[in-house]
Design a protein around this motif. Sequence first.
Motif, PDB file in Angstrom:
ATOM      1  N   ALA C  98       1.090  -0.875  -0.212  1.00  0.00           N
ATOM      2  CA  ALA C  98       0.032  -0.190   0.358  1.00  0.00           C
ATOM      3  C   ALA C  98       0.171   1.159   0.197  1.00  0.00           C
ATOM      4  O   ALA C  98       0.809   2.274  -0.715  1.00  0.00           O
ATOM      5  N   GLY C 102       0.890   3.356  -3.379  1.00  0.00           N
ATOM      6  CA  GLY C 102       0.300   4.930  -2.400  1.00  0.00           C
ATOM      7  C   GLY C 102       1.568   6.510  -3.179  1.00  0.00           C
ATOM      8  O   GLY C 102       1.285   6.912  -3.563  1.00  0.00           O
ATOM      9  N   VAL C 162      -4.621   1.757  -0.520  1.00  0.00           N
ATOM     10  CA  VAL C 162      -4.230   2.548  -1.178  1.00  0.00           C
ATOM     11  C   VAL C 162      -5.000   3.750  -1.997  1.00  0.00           C
ATOM     12  O   VAL C 162      -4.845   4.740  -1.826  1.00  0.00           O
ATOM     13  N   TRP C 166      -3.625   8.431  -2.073  1.00  0.00           N
ATOM     14  CA  TRP C 166      -2.398   9.067  -2.053  1.00  0.00           C
ATOM     15  C   TRP C 166      -2.196  10.506  -2.036  1.00  0.00           C
ATOM     16  O   TRP C 166      -1.373  11.029  -2.686  1.00  0.00           O
TER      17      TRP C 166
END
Lengths: 569, 332, 297, 340, 327
Positions: C98, C102, C162, C166
Amino acid sequence: ADTPAAATAITPATPLAELPRTSQLVLGWSITSPIGVTNPWAVPGYTHQEGNALMWEPLMYFGIFKDDYIPWLASSMEYTAKDFTALQIKLNPKAKWSDGKAVTSKDVVFTFEGQLKNDKLPYHAAFAQFVDSVTAADDLTVNVKFKIPAPRFKFEVLCEKFDTGIPIVPAHAFDGQADVNAYAGGVAMPHSGPYDLVAWDANQKIFNLREDWWAVGAGLIPLPEVKRVIISNLGGQIGQNMDTIAQRLVNSEMDSALDMRSSVIGNILAKNPKITTHTGNKSPYGYLDWWPNSLWMNTQIAPFNDAKVRRAISLAINRDVINDTLYEGAKIATIYPFPLYPGLQKFVDSPEMKALEAKLKPGLFDPDASAKLMTEAGFAKNGKGLWEKGGQTVNCTINGFEGIHSDIVPVLVEFLVAAGFDGAVNFGTNAYQNMADGAPGLYMFGHGASLKDPYAALELYHGRFSNSIGTPAGNNRFSRYKNPAYDAVVDAMAPLSSDDPKFHENAVKAMEIYWTEQLDVPIIQWLHRIAYNQTHWTNWPTATNKAMGTNGAFWAETGLLVVSALKKA
Amino acid sequence: MILRLIFRRVLFLFVVIWCASSIVFIIPRLSKTNAIRERFAELSRTGGFSPDDLEKIIASYSKQFGLDAPLWQQYQDYLGNILHMDFGYSLNRYPMTVTQVIVTAIPSTLGLLLVTTVLSFLIGNFLGALSAWPKAPNWVRAMATPFVLLTGVPPIIMGVLLLFFIGFRLQLLPLGGAHTIGIVPDGSLSSYLDLLLHLILPSLALILGSVGGWVLSMRGMGITIQGEDYVNFAEHKGLTGKVIFRDYYLRNTLLPQATALALALGTVVTSAIVIEGLFGLPGIGQALNSAIRSNDFPVIYGIVLFITAAVATLMVAMEFVYPLLDPRIRNQ
Amino acid sequence: MTDATLVMSLRPSRFWLAMRYIRRNKSLAIGLAVMLFLIAFTVIGFLTINPRHAYPLSAATRQAPSWKYPLGTDFFGRDLLAAMVVGMWQTAAIGLIAGGIGTMIGVFLGFVSAYFGGLIDAIIKTICQILTPIPVLLIQVVVAGSLDKRDVTIMVMALIIVMLGWMGTTLVVRSQVLTMKERQFVAVAKLSGVGSMGIIFKEIMPNLLPFIAAAFVVQVFQAVFASFYLAVLGLGPLREPLLGNIIWSAQGQGAFFNGWWWWPIEPAIAMVLILGSLALINMGLDELANPRVRKSE
Amino acid sequence: MTNLLDLHHVSKTYTRGLINAKATVALQEISLTLKQEDPTILTVAGESGSGKTTLAMLLLGFITPTTGQIIYRGKDITALQGEERMAFRREVQAVFQDPFAVFNPFYTVDHLLSVPIKRFKLATNAKAARAKMDEALTAVGLRPEDVLGRYPHQLSGGQRQRINVARALLLKPRLLIADEPVSMVDASLRASILETLRNLQRDHGVSIIYITHDLTTAYHIANAIIVLYRGGVMEAGDVDQVIKSPQHPYTRLLVDSIPWPALDRRWGTDMIKAREAGSSSVGCPFRSRCPMAMEQCKTQPPLYKINKTQAAACYLHAGHPEIAAERLTELLPVRTQIEA
Amino acid sequence: MADALHKSPILTVSNLEVTYYTDAGRAKALDDVSFTLNAGEKLGMVGESGSGKSTLALAMMRMIKPPGRIEAGHVFVGGTDLMALSDEDMRQARLSKIAYIPQGAMNSLNPVIRIGAQLVDALRSHGIRDSRAQIEERCINALKSVDLDPAVFRMYPHELSGGMKQRVCIAIGILLQPQVIIADEPTSALDVVTQRQVMETIDRVKNQINAAVILIGHDMGLMAQFVDRVAVMYSGRLVEVSTVREMFTNPLHPYTAALISSLPNLQNKGVFQGIPGLAPSLLRLPSGCAFHPRCTKMMEVCQSTRPLTRTLESNRLVTCHLYDAVV
Ligand SMILES: Nc1ncnc2c1ncn2[C@@H]1O[C@H](COP(=O)(O)OP(=O)(O)OP(=O)(O)O)[C@@H](O)[C@H]1O
Ligand SMILES: Nc1ncnc2c1ncn2[C@@H]1O[C@H](COP(=O)(O)OP(=O)(O)OP(=O)(O)O)[C@@H](O)[C@H]1O
Ligand SMILES: [Mg+2]
Ligand SMILES: [Mg+2]
């Protein structure tokens, strides 16, 4: 849009009178029902649990451990036709609503017709299937005519036991209600039970005793000693605070609470000797529920359409480990789709059933036999040690419910994985959907059918419920099993009363098919382990104290009987 | 000019709410789960229903709640209703409306969260600023590291530990619930004290679980500011440490922290889910948790929207507060 | 001037300088030490335990820590040592997947947004701004709650996390690139005939490494936190011995009440160590990336 | 032969903010010509904010003019593509003010020199490249082994700026934009950097646009000067002429304010008038500060040709003939007047 | 009167020594620096970047921060040794005895509070307990004395131009009428016109309160225009202190001489004469005289022996072996 009927809090108009702790009963429960909903027809918000059962009464109760009817609003209720197509109800002349009006046949007719006509009410389907007409002969007499023989209608629908059966509602309370399903009821709703709702907020729900309860005057019961019932909200997610609930019981903050994990109840007793259970201070600390759990599966889809696979799954499950590891040696694991209540215990103890059991060995744990069956069914183990056919492993994701299955399901999954089935856990919000849709996988779910005889349980596998794939299956009819031979046996049982020898004979036949075909995989009997704190209150319903003969859960439909029987310590 | 700004901010608010509402609308529907069916499964499991053809009842209710309409139609109705501030009925707690569910749950949560968030904000920022301040005593500055470690302790773990040590082992404080059973809160002093006593552990869990973050971010900012020329010049001016700390450090660091505070209120609700569960407090976290577990879509939407809207509104409000905190922004 | 020193201290040729730096940057040192310990625990653990024992019915049940079971066993008969090792590994996997994805998304969008500007920038920035006030974990709970648990694998769990994780990195990278873009060495590179790609990857990117590293650590922290959170709520892959899952199942069986304190406490401590060391590393990297912070040490 | 550089009425206006656009006129109607055959050093002077850097950025093609055209060797620089663009990049170089900022802190200083060699394919192999670098560094008075392989912060400001100049030397551009190349360098080092620049022009035929606010250095290095104020040309001409005998009131103020390092040339005693905020966009931009402002100044004064090598945009010189902006460059001397 | 003041120096710096303890080693940024200054006198402090000018100013303010440390020395202002004061007394002394006008006036004002408040807090921190109105009046007078509109009192820093901010800093500097004002490159960020304005302002307020001024910078031109005496620093040492006139006409130290001849002026157009070589790093100072590698008059003794600072006729200071014999 209609006006919202529910409330965000109910506060007493005048401050509640102070009562000594000794007159108050504190029950721990997770209250999730809509505040202010006391109307049994406000579906799906209404639940009889969370205290509403203290407000409503049925025609009769059924004391499951007493194995007998307990007349209540009705003084009698008899089939008037031999073929079970007519029923006459006589009401108790002293029965009164809380507003002083008498309970009359008008109310009963209103209740029945409501269920019959309103397809949103919980027993609509049952009424629609059986009931032809309901008429009031006089103020206290109601006649019900059935379309087809309905030998179990009185028991299943009209009596309250466990969590089933219907309460009688006051016709006059619904006058002028546009939508009876959206009417909350609140404190204004006339009811026949002895407890009045006086306060309700996010933390608790409080009921006060109404001392002019008709049943006392009618001589059914002495005036309850519990003057006030407080249902304390334990919060929604039980798993998150199991520790604290147990400890608070031990600390006598509560007199009783929801049922406990088997791993916890023994310690509760050990820590507070004043606390007892249905079986006293001995294992299994609980009483049998009507909801034995099986691993269900959709018998119409591959590979579960193959009886060999179904049997292989059963053979992979070690019921001894379940008993020893999870339930402290209590004999919980089962091979039956029904609870072993007195009537059913008699059935399984019959020589025919004993012979059948010895022959088929339905509870056998035998990984080798399981593997053999799988090989016969055309499966082979793949690199990960999982059975595979045509590139497909056997999807043995067990759909279940976190709150109640988080102990047993992980263990079952390990049995299955160990035997080469591709097991996993699904406690998701779509678990029930998967069961209803017949998605691939196993469904951990109860039967909730038979109480007195095996018919209701066996009927669950009747071909008429075998919905085709794509349409949802009915509740508890996840097998979608179709077998004319089986249907014939069950049909033959339908019009017969349970004590009919023919009935017994057919029941054994049906059980033979159930086991050989492994319609589902029975796993455990369901126990309710409820802690009863005797610091303030005694005379809780136990295995030895069958006075009222109920199952002892204060949240069940029979909760009123539990509460009103309590004596000050 | 200012009207235009307000207009743009309000537009922003709407877009945020629209996005949030679309996300929460679409995601739960990706699985074909019928919420009504799950609800009735729950009911039939706990009894109260004849096991006979439940599907009919389910169909009937699906229709009533509009769940049988095509997704697109549902989406339109849903957005339309939101515009009218009407989130409809809870599926699970019918005939309670979503608004009622929120209104019932919010006081408890608000009391707990607002107090703990503000407290941990104040404590955290104060300690953070101190730990970054060269003139602070050594032991204060040394406290930064333990607080960083605290950021590694999520509220749930903090709650579990507090419950175990203080609740179980020492039996010092109530184990759960918002007040002593049987008391009807009547606004008297004793009922407030009772409430307070019950909220100590959950508050501690929330405060200790979030204070570290504030210490950290404030410390970073404090150190940045400490290198600024104006802080040096303040010392050259011979200002007292107190004045420098207050007018030169805090004033300048508070600005970005204020935005973070608005955002934190959103994340803290998530902590509430576990903390309320752990301590048996019936608040918005519990309401959301049980809604998620019973596919009570309207309640999920309602709560997520409510929280998002609250956070977004706070953020927008902050933008109007900024100019008061920082004159430089006033001119733009 | 100072950010040059920091970049250099990352270079292998400056190993000793880096060591000396780390000695001064205590949070980084402690964080890295704890992290190393956890990695060693997991790696050595994998070499010594049988991963099968991380699953139910593989050991005696409810055993307090002993020589045979150093960390004890749980109600279901998991060997908690094995469960810790596997759980730690799975937590790391989620965090790294993740965090990695990300960070990649964040860095990519941040770069695109800042470097090319204009409409793309406006769009990306607006999306970030709009998503920021939405409580991410809440949405993740809704998502995880809505999924079929059959489908929730470690990988899916990472992807759920994710999904909305981000924006922070995007905004950080964007603002860094924006300032970096205005730095004169970029203009000089242009004059030297370097194209857009060269400027992004050869001129700007290397200077952002500390920021990207810090952003990565933050992302991993958030991913581990989120996965733990979801697992504690019972919304993760339920069969797996994720640290959150272990606590979740311990709570479900009343472990404290029954006196099986080690069952929930062990994963709790492990989680605290993981998150704490990440936080310390993050703080250390912050010092690296922010020369002012460094000066004060 | 086409001109090296032609600026036709170039203006640049910055707008800030999308909604409430606020415009700053950074450069107004600048016309300028540089001839290929006569490499020169042209100073563009003016106080902060007068548009000097904007001009540099325009010439380098980093920003595009709002109106007008910049023609480099007959081609509009905004229209350059491919090969031509690469050629333009190579032939028009810059030395910037901040000798530190131009180095990428991630790399050693070699990066600054090796990248253009690689990109413009100035050398066929690493050895040749190194030789080229050595040569350029030596030419600016640095010992290659002293600086190569070091990080920018390990060098002094003077060294860094000289490497910059070395970079320009290495590329042998046709046009070098030097934006305040010595304002951040110690006084003691200025001289040597300026000398290198001048040698570049003299020995390699590079035209240099020297941008500065420091009239002292301008006076020393340049042949011609253009004085900007708020984006507009105030005065232009031969640098000696303009500095020794400034004609525009603004130039006069500037020259008067120069802190000459000489004991005999002191600042005047009368306090000068503070700059006032805000001025209208029409008319002479210096009007609000001008001690001699007249009613007339509310309209934009044209350039008046005062003598062969000097022009000023001020009505004080209304008696002199006007000269069109695009012919301004004709007044500017090109040849360096070597060593007095 | 002026003469009387000239007799007793208002500022005496003696043997000041500052070391920075850096990762790479110790850097002696000030080495045995001594000089005196009279009331009303303006001293210029020049030297290459890194020669220790700012360090000297900060050391006099006792504002050297770690990793730096004042190792030795005294700073007497009007008879008080600042180095001997308690921290609290030193805080009081800042601004009231000795004021510092910072290098980066652009960022030296707190952006979030009003200019007025930044003047007021300086007064209040020095125990001035006047009424609000009195204090405000005093501040406004200070602003007026640096040619600023009283309205500035209610403005925020971002509303002012660079020159105005610099003048606000000057106003703060003179608020308590200190005896010594140190201005560290007060105009390096400003253009010539504004620079001239600011310098004129400093000059005027200096005359008003008869303070001594130290102007730090490296622009010899500015020094020629502004100061009375110039001190030249090289690698942490004071290599020469002379009056401006003497310095321009007869520089003593070879470094000063090189510095002067590298200056451009109207007469020598086109002649560029830099100082060869580079300033040494403080971490690796050459042995003997730090300037010897670049010195045109280097002698053998310069490589091995550190020259001492000598006072020559007419109070000029020089640190060079060339003058060993002269004394
Ligand atoms: N990117 C930009 N956006 C908006 N306005 C700008 C921008 N760059 C410069 N300006 C404005 O344009 C005008 C001219 O700026 P420019 O940088 O060309 O001045 P300058 O003469 O180089 O000044 P300095 O001596 O301070 O470097 C100034 O008013 C400045 O504020
Ligand atoms: N905080 C610090 N840490 C380490 N070294 C320092 C520090 N501050 C200054 N120095 C060193 O001390 C020396 C003197 O610095 P100082 O700032 O006094 O020079 P300066 O003469 O004011 O230079 P400039 O003209 O660039 O302002 C320099 O070599 C510098 O590298
Ligand atoms: Mg510029
Ligand atoms: Mg300095």
